[in-house]
Design a protein around this motif. Sequence first.
Motif, mmCIF file in Angstrom:
data_model
loop_
_atom_site.group_PDB
_atom_site.id
_atom_site.type_symbol
_atom_site.label_atom_id
_atom_site.label_comp_id
_atom_site.label_asym_id
_atom_site.label_seq_id
_atom_site.Cartn_x
_atom_site.Cartn_y
_atom_site.Cartn_z
ATOM 1 N N THR A 1 0.830 -1.196 0.000
ATOM 2 C CA THR A 1 0.000 0.000 0.000
ATOM 3 C C THR A 1 0.865 1.248 0.000
ATOM 4 O OG1 THR A 1 -1.827 -1.103 1.137
ATOM 5 C CG2 THR A 1 -1.710 1.303 1.311
ATOM 6 N N ALA A 2 0.647 2.103 -0.998
ATOM 7 C CA ALA A 2 1.463 3.305 -1.157
ATOM 8 C C ALA A 2 0.924 4.104 -2.332
ATOM 9 C CB ALA A 2 2.931 2.935 -1.426
ATOM 10 N N VAL A 3 1.468 5.297 -2.490
ATOM 11 C CA VAL A 3 1.284 6.053 -3.728
ATOM 12 C C VAL A 3 2.425 5.668 -4.660
ATOM 13 C CG1 VAL A 3 1.114 8.314 -4.806
ATOM 14 C CG2 VAL A 3 0.141 7.933 -2.525
ATOM 15 N N TYR A 4 2.080 5.278 -5.867
ATOM 16 C CA TYR A 4 3.068 4.826 -6.840
ATOM 17 C C TYR A 4 3.282 5.919 -7.888
ATOM 18 C CZ TYR A 4 3.077 0.135 -4.939
ATOM 19 O OH TYR A 4 3.236 -0.942 -4.099
ATOM 20 N N TYR A 5 4.547 6.229 -8.112
ATOM 21 C CA TYR A 5 4.931 7.256 -9.067
ATOM 22 C C TYR A 5 5.787 6.648 -10.173
ATOM 23 C CZ TYR A 5 3.834 10.491 -5.221
ATOM 24 O OH TYR A 5 3.221 11.186 -4.195
ATOM 25 N N CYS A 6 5.612 7.133 -11.386
ATOM 26 C CA CYS A 6 6.582 6.831 -12.416
ATOM 27 C C CYS A 6 7.504 8.039 -12.570
ATOM 28 C CB CYS A 6 5.928 6.475 -13.739
ATOM 29 S SG CYS A 6 4.978 7.790 -14.514
ATOM 30 N N ALA A 7 8.720 7.771 -13.000
ATOM 31 C CA ALA A 7 9.711 8.831 -13.141
ATOM 32 C C ALA A 7 10.594 8.540 -14.342
ATOM 33 C CB ALA A 7 10.561 8.944 -11.877
ATOM 34 N N ALA A 8 11.013 9.606 -15.011
ATOM 35 C CA ALA A 8 11.840 9.493 -16.211
ATOM 36 C C ALA A 8 13.257 9.945 -15.914
ATOM 37 C CB ALA A 8 11.240 10.346 -17.327
ATOM 38 N N ASP A 9 14.209 9.201 -16.445
ATOM 39 C CA ASP A 9 15.628 9.406 -16.127
ATOM 40 C C ASP A 9 16.428 9.400 -17.427
ATOM 41 O OD1 ASP A 9 18.213 9.287 -15.206
ATOM 42 O OD2 ASP A 9 17.977 7.375 -14.173
ATOM 43 N N LYS A 10 16.867 10.576 -17.857
ATOM 44 C CA LYS A 10 17.599 10.668 -19.119
ATOM 45 C C LYS A 10 18.959 9.987 -19.044
ATOM 46 C CE LYS A 10 18.797 12.279 -23.220
ATOM 47 N NZ LYS A 10 18.248 11.675 -24.462
ATOM 48 N N SER A 11 19.662 10.182 -17.947
ATOM 49 C CA SER A 11 21.034 9.694 -17.847
ATOM 50 C C SER A 11 21.120 8.241 -17.418
ATOM 51 C CB SER A 11 21.818 10.549 -16.847
ATOM 52 O OG SER A 11 21.292 10.389 -15.542
ATOM 53 N N GLY A 12 20.018 7.702 -16.879
ATOM 54 C CA GLY A 12 20.063 6.336 -16.391
ATOM 55 C C GLY A 12 20.800 6.193 -15.076
ATOM 56 N N SER A 13 21.007 7.307 -14.389
ATOM 57 C CA SER A 13 21.786 7.296 -13.149
ATOM 58 C C SER A 13 20.936 7.300 -11.891
ATOM 59 C CB SER A 13 22.695 8.538 -13.116
ATOM 60 O OG SER A 13 21.911 9.713 -13.041
ATOM 61 N N GLY A 14 19.619 7.330 -12.064
ATOM 62 C CA GLY A 14 18.735 7.410 -10.908
ATOM 63 C C GLY A 14 18.424 8.829 -10.495
ATOM 64 N N SER A 15 18.880 9.796 -11.280
ATOM 65 C CA SER A 15 18.530 11.191 -11.050
ATOM 66 C C SER A 15 17.380 11.526 -11.984
ATOM 67 C CB SER A 15 19.740 12.090 -11.346
ATOM 68 O OG SER A 15 19.395 13.450 -11.187
ATOM 69 N N TYR A 16 16.200 11.650 -11.428
ATOM 70 C CA TYR A 16 14.999 11.743 -12.252
ATOM 71 C C TYR A 16 14.768 13.153 -12.781
ATOM 72 C CZ TYR A 16 14.342 7.192 -10.148
ATOM 73 O OH TYR A 16 14.535 5.895 -9.736
ATOM 74 N N ASP A 17 14.435 13.188 -14.053
ATOM 75 C CA ASP A 17 14.162 14.461 -14.706
ATOM 76 C C ASP A 17 12.693 14.848 -14.599
ATOM 77 O OD1 ASP A 17 16.371 12.881 -16.574
ATOM 78 O OD2 ASP A 17 16.839 15.016 -16.307
ATOM 79 N N TYR A 18 11.827 13.857 -14.668
ATOM 80 C CA TYR A 18 10.389 14.117 -14.634
ATOM 81 C C TYR A 18 9.688 13.100 -13.736
ATOM 82 C CZ TYR A 18 11.857 16.338 -19.019
ATOM 83 O OH TYR A 18 12.517 17.079 -19.961
ATOM 84 N N TRP A 19 8.614 13.572 -13.097
ATOM 85 C CA TRP A 19 7.800 12.722 -12.204
ATOM 86 C C TRP A 19 6.335 12.830 -12.604
ATOM 87 C CZ3 TRP A 19 9.377 9.952 -7.753
ATOM 88 C CH2 TRP A 19 10.718 10.112 -7.390
ATOM 89 N N GLY A 20 5.608 11.750 -12.376
ATOM 90 C CA GLY A 20 4.166 11.794 -12.492
ATOM 91 C C GLY A 20 3.540 12.275 -11.192
ATOM 92 N N GLN A 21 2.210 12.324 -11.181
ATOM 93 C CA GLN A 21 1.492 12.834 -10.012
ATOM 94 C C GLN A 21 1.169 11.744 -9.003
ATOM 95 O OE1 GLN A 21 -0.001 11.892 -12.751
ATOM 96 N NE2 GLN A 21 -1.753 10.711 -12.016
ATOM 97 N N GLY A 22 1.343 10.502 -9.410
ATOM 98 C CA GLY A 22 1.132 9.384 -8.498
ATOM 99 C C GLY A 22 -0.257 8.777 -8.601
ATOM 100 N N THR A 23 -0.343 7.499 -8.267
ATOM 101 C CA THR A 23 -1.622 6.797 -8.194
ATOM 102 C C THR A 23 -1.626 5.941 -6.936
ATOM 103 O OG1 THR A 23 -3.189 5.402 -9.424
ATOM 104 C CG2 THR A 23 -0.859 4.824 -9.618
ATOM 105 N N GLN A 24 -2.739 5.975 -6.218
ATOM 106 C CA GLN A 24 -2.837 5.277 -4.930
ATOM 107 C C GLN A 24 -3.136 3.796 -5.147
ATOM 108 O OE1 GLN A 24 -2.596 6.483 -1.557
ATOM 109 N NE2 GLN A 24 -2.627 4.277 -1.122
ATOM 110 N N VAL A 25 -2.376 2.973 -4.479
ATOM 111 C CA VAL A 25 -2.641 1.528 -4.433
ATOM 112 C C VAL A 25 -2.879 1.162 -2.978
ATOM 113 C CG1 VAL A 25 -1.663 -0.768 -4.758
ATOM 114 C CG2 VAL A 25 -1.305 0.999 -6.500
ATOM 115 N N THR A 26 -4.019 0.560 -2.708
ATOM 116 C CA THR A 26 -4.365 0.130 -1.362
ATOM 117 C C THR A 26 -4.656 -1.362 -1.380
ATOM 118 O OG1 THR A 26 -5.298 2.302 -0.840
ATOM 119 C CG2 THR A 26 -5.897 0.472 0.603
ATOM 120 N N VAL A 27 -3.918 -2.099 -0.568
ATOM 121 C CA VAL A 27 -4.097 -3.551 -0.479
ATOM 122 C C VAL A 27 -4.687 -3.844 0.897
ATOM 123 C CG1 VAL A 27 -3.037 -5.813 -0.691
ATOM 124 C CG2 VAL A 27 -2.094 -3.864 -1.968
#
Length: 119
Positions: free
Chosen positions: A91-117
């Motif tokens: 259970t959490a808010v799940y975000y997607c994120a975009a990473d141009k360099s592939g280094s884990g430094s995110y350039d863009y984030w989504g707004q998130g979607t709630q998942v409740t188990v």
Amino acid sequence: EVQLVESGGGLVQPGGSLRLSCAASGFTFSSFAMSWVRQVPGKGFEWISDINSSGGSTAYADSVKGRFTISRDNAKNTVYLEMNSLKPEDTAVYYCAADKSGSGSYDYWGQGTQVTVSS
């Protein structure tokens, strides 16, 4: 305008499944590695999974390995997270994120979607 729009979250019983989608626009999606990150309210972010720009390489956190699958469709500018055998601790808010360099430094984030188990 850059946008990452997550969808597919919701309420599911323990042991159930959900498929999250993240639709990208406003940037060259196929040039970016993509990640899924989650956050439990009051806690920090937890990296879940990532996939390289071509989709040929993936990685998972130990907490979801064997249960979650990340994939992408560069023709549709969309990244997915298939979640199976869900547990209450997912259970959490799940975000997607975009990473141009592939280094884990995110350039863009989504707004998130709630998942409740929960039962």
